[in-house]
Write an enzyme that holds these catalytic residues in place. Structure first.
Site, PDB file in Angstrom:
ATOM      1  N   SER A 254       0.850  -1.187   0.000  1.00 21.53           N
ATOM      2  CA  SER A 254       0.000   0.000   0.000  1.00 21.53           C
ATOM      3  C   SER A 254       0.883   1.232   0.000  1.00 21.53           C
ATOM      4  O   SER A 254       2.105   1.132   0.045  1.00 21.53           O
ATOM      5  CB  SER A 254      -0.895   0.007   1.243  1.00 21.53           C
ATOM      6  OG  SER A 254      -0.123   0.360   2.376  1.00 21.53           O
ATOM      7  N   LYS A 255       0.250   2.373  -0.024  1.00 25.17           N
ATOM      8  CA  LYS A 255       0.996   3.633  -0.093  1.00 25.17           C
ATOM      9  C   LYS A 255       1.974   3.792   1.062  1.00 25.17           C
ATOM     10  O   LYS A 255       2.965   4.492   0.948  1.00 25.17           O
ATOM     11  CB  LYS A 255       0.023   4.808  -0.112  1.00 25.17           C
ATOM     12  CG  LYS A 255      -0.757   4.905  -1.410  1.00 25.17           C
ATOM     13  CD  LYS A 255      -1.668   6.126  -1.401  1.00 25.17           C
ATOM     14  CE  LYS A 255      -2.782   6.001  -2.427  1.00 25.17           C
ATOM     15  NZ  LYS A 255      -3.876   5.118  -1.952  1.00 25.17           N
ATOM     16  N   ARG A 256       1.662   3.144   2.153  1.00 26.87           N
ATOM     17  CA  ARG A 256       2.576   3.205   3.296  1.00 26.87           C
ATOM     18  C   ARG A 256       3.996   2.787   2.917  1.00 26.87           C
ATOM     19  O   ARG A 256       4.977   3.253   3.469  1.00 26.87           O
ATOM     20  CB  ARG A 256       2.120   2.243   4.406  1.00 26.87           C
ATOM     21  CG  ARG A 256       0.864   2.593   5.109  1.00 26.87           C
ATOM     22  CD  ARG A 256       0.748   1.846   6.437  1.00 26.87           C
ATOM     23  NE  ARG A 256       1.514   0.617   6.524  1.00 26.87           N
ATOM     24  CZ  ARG A 256       1.089  -0.587   6.159  1.00 26.87           C
ATOM     25  NH1 ARG A 256      -0.118  -0.719   5.655  1.00 26.87           N
ATOM     26  NH2 ARG A 256       1.855  -1.637   6.293  1.00 26.87           N
ATOM     27  N   HIS A 257       4.084   1.861   1.989  1.00 29.12           N
ATOM     28  CA  HIS A 257       5.386   1.304   1.648  1.00 29.12           C
ATOM     29  C   HIS A 257       6.162   2.152   0.641  1.00 29.12           C
ATOM     30  O   HIS A 257       7.337   1.913   0.410  1.00 29.12           O
ATOM     31  CB  HIS A 257       5.214  -0.104   1.077  1.00 29.12           C
ATOM     32  CG  HIS A 257       4.503  -1.045   2.013  1.00 29.12           C
ATOM     33  ND1 HIS A 257       3.181  -1.396   1.862  1.00 29.12           N
ATOM     34  CD2 HIS A 257       4.938  -1.681   3.121  1.00 29.12           C
ATOM     35  CE1 HIS A 257       2.839  -2.220   2.841  1.00 29.12           C
ATOM     36  NE2 HIS A 257       3.872  -2.399   3.614  1.00 29.12           N
TER      37      HIS A 257
END
Length: 492
Positions: A254-257
């Site tokens: 996800s965008k977190r990564h």
RNA sequence: GUCUCCUUCGUCUAGUGGUUAGGACACCGGGUUUUCAUCCCGGCAACAGGGGUUCGAGCCCCCUAGGAGAUGCCA
């Protein structure tokens, strides 16, 4: 078999790594089998639909160089390919199931559903999901509620007993007890739109889809869909559930990564070739040795047995490595086209580049190519060729072992030599540096580094002599003089 | 909570009963080199654990552990 596969994204966000990999695998499978690749838009969630997302699907396809054989853009014999244009089919099908006793109207309010859900979670109940409250409503009750104007949804009557299985090319046979299948999911919403489950089954059947390749997060829905196929009296397609793409922490990517949308990668200066090559190796492999594949090669080489079962972690570093590799493989003209936007965006080159700007870019390519990992790095690598003013610390000019005055002398010496450095061969120029260094008992770096900083503004730069030549006599001399001026005056 | 799927170097993977368990990225070291890169060479590093089956298991079976996903009027 006449292979027909589809990629069926919902236009509710930007195309991301996971989705694109699914698209690619479907596309490659179709091409390698001489089959057809269908693009279908699953816009059954009106609340989340966005036109930009739809456009992004097309843009992403275009950028990657893949093209659907059938879809909203180019039509086909099985259209329409946008689900919101097929509403009537779903409604009729759902009502047909109701009539047959395989589905039923449900009048439960979202609030009640939410309460039920919360209680189940709190009680850690072993069967979570809809409590089937409306499953056995009598015809009279149903009619009464309708007459009262209560809105309803249609739910599938999932068998209470028995089991359902489907065969999957990568997982083998997947069996599930019907009691463990999602209890009576909604297939037609109160707004008249179908849910994913209904729409996808109907469309895959009507569009004569032969293989469904989708991410493993869909496995739990597999039996449900098979139940739906059976309810309609249809034969389900062959499944192939693709391993998921994870982030470095093992969670769903996800965008977190980091960046996940293709536009992000594109903006950062990744090449489609690199993206395709890298992504294709996520959950798929050809053999133990080969790792470079062009899109065209994948179109023939892809084979379904190469699919992996276990999830793959997305490795940004390896993607970067692929990108550098593909940049090095670019021809001069391709590379100059590719880096131009970043040069323009950073204000180094005018939006309609002048002839001399184009010339400088072209000549700088051999210097830039092997130093670029991302296209966007071009400004920092060759930006000094276009800048008027260089920005660096005076202290950077002074190499180890020299003081400011000595450094200034070095720079002066090089400035005086500039004509010879420019006119002779590069080898002669290099030889001069070596000889001078030796003659004066200095290290080569003590001559080169001050000049490098003065000319390029940074100590990590393309080779000095070619850089001077590209910059030209006038600017080179000016920069060498400016550098001297920054240093302490004589007699200091 | 329940169900399902998964498990070879840090990461992507090869492997289909007998291998010094191979490759790539990353990392470390060395070489080429005017810096940075590129390039070349070398190194580190894995079969989750435990039981079976077998003359012989990374490969077959079982259990355990761990991870992930699903459990929506989202897809």
């Amino acid at each position: 078999m006449n292979v027909r596969v589809r990629y069926a994204p919902s236009p509710t966000g930007l195309q991301h790594i996971g989705g694109v990999r699914t698209a690619l695998f479907n596309y490659f499978f179709a091409k390698s089998q001489g089959g057809r690749f269908i693009l279908r838009i699953e816009d059954t969630d009106q609340t989340r639909f966005s036109p930009e997302s739809l456009q992004d699907i097309y843009d992403t396809f275009d950028w990657l160089g893949i093209r659907e054989d059938e879809g909203p853009r180019n039509g086909g014999d099985f259209g329409p390919y946008i689900q919101s244009e097929r509403l009537e089919k779903y409604r009729i099908a759902a009502e047909h199931l109701v009539k047959e006793g395989q589905a039923y109207h449900c009048f439960c309010s979202p609030e009640r559903l939410e309460t039920v859900r919360q209680e189940q979670v709190k009680a850690k109940s072993s069967n979570q999901g809809y409590d089937r409250a409306c499953r056995n409503l009598s015809p009279d009750e149903i009619e009464k509620k309708h007459a009262q104007g209560m809105s309803s949804v249609i739910r599938l009557k999932v068998p209470l007993e028995g089991e359902t299985s489907f065969s999957d090319v990568v997982l083998g046979t997947v069996v599930r007890k019907n009691s463990d299948v999602n209890p009576d999911p909604v297939i037609l919403k109160s707004d008249g739109y179908p849910t994913y489950h209904l729409a996808n089954v109907i469309d895959d059947h009507e569009m004569a889809i032969t293989h469904i390749m989708r991410a493993q997060e869909w496995i739990p829905s597999g039996p449900l869909h098979v139940i739906l196929y059976k309810a309609f009296g249809w034969t389900p397609p062959i499944y192939a559930h693709l391993p998921m793409v994870m982030g470095s922490d093992g969670q769903k990517l996800s965008k977190r990564h980091g960046s996940t949308s293709l536009v992000d990668f594109r903006k950062q200066g990744y090449l489609p070739e690199a993206i395709i090559n890298y992504i294709s190796l996520l959950g798929w492999s050809f053999d133990s040795e080969r790792e470079f594949f062009s899109r065209q090669e994948l179109e023939t080489l892809f084979y379904i047995e190469g699919l992996q079962k276990s999830p793959a972690v997305f490795d940004y570093k390896k993607l970067r490595w692929f990108n550098g590799h593909y940049i090095r493989n670019l021809t001069d003209s391709m590379l100059s086209v590719a880096i131009l936007p970043s040069l323009v965006d950073s204000g180094l080159v005018s939006s309609t580049p002048s002839k001399s700007e184009v010339e400088i870019i072209e000549q700088s390519l051999p210097l830039a190519r092997e130093r670029l990992v991302l296209l966007n790095e071009a400004p920092e690598v060759i930006g000094f060729l276009f800048k008027e003013e260089l920005d660096y610390e005076t202290s950077a000019l002074v190499p180890k072992g020299l003081n400011e005055q000595q450094t200034r002398e070095v720079l002066g010496k090089i400035a005086n030599e500039i004509d010879n450095l420019l006119n002779g061969s590069p080898e002669d120029a290099e030889a001069w540096f070596h000889e001078t260094a030796e003659k004066e008992g200095r290290k080569l770096g003590q001559l080169m580094m001050p000049a490098r900083i003065a000319i390029t503004g940074t100590k990590a730069s393309p080779p000095l002599i070619p850089s001077i030549r590209l910059l030209g006599r006038e600017k080179s001399v000016t920069r060498l003089e400016q550098a001297q001026a920054k240093l302490a005056p004589i007699g200091d």
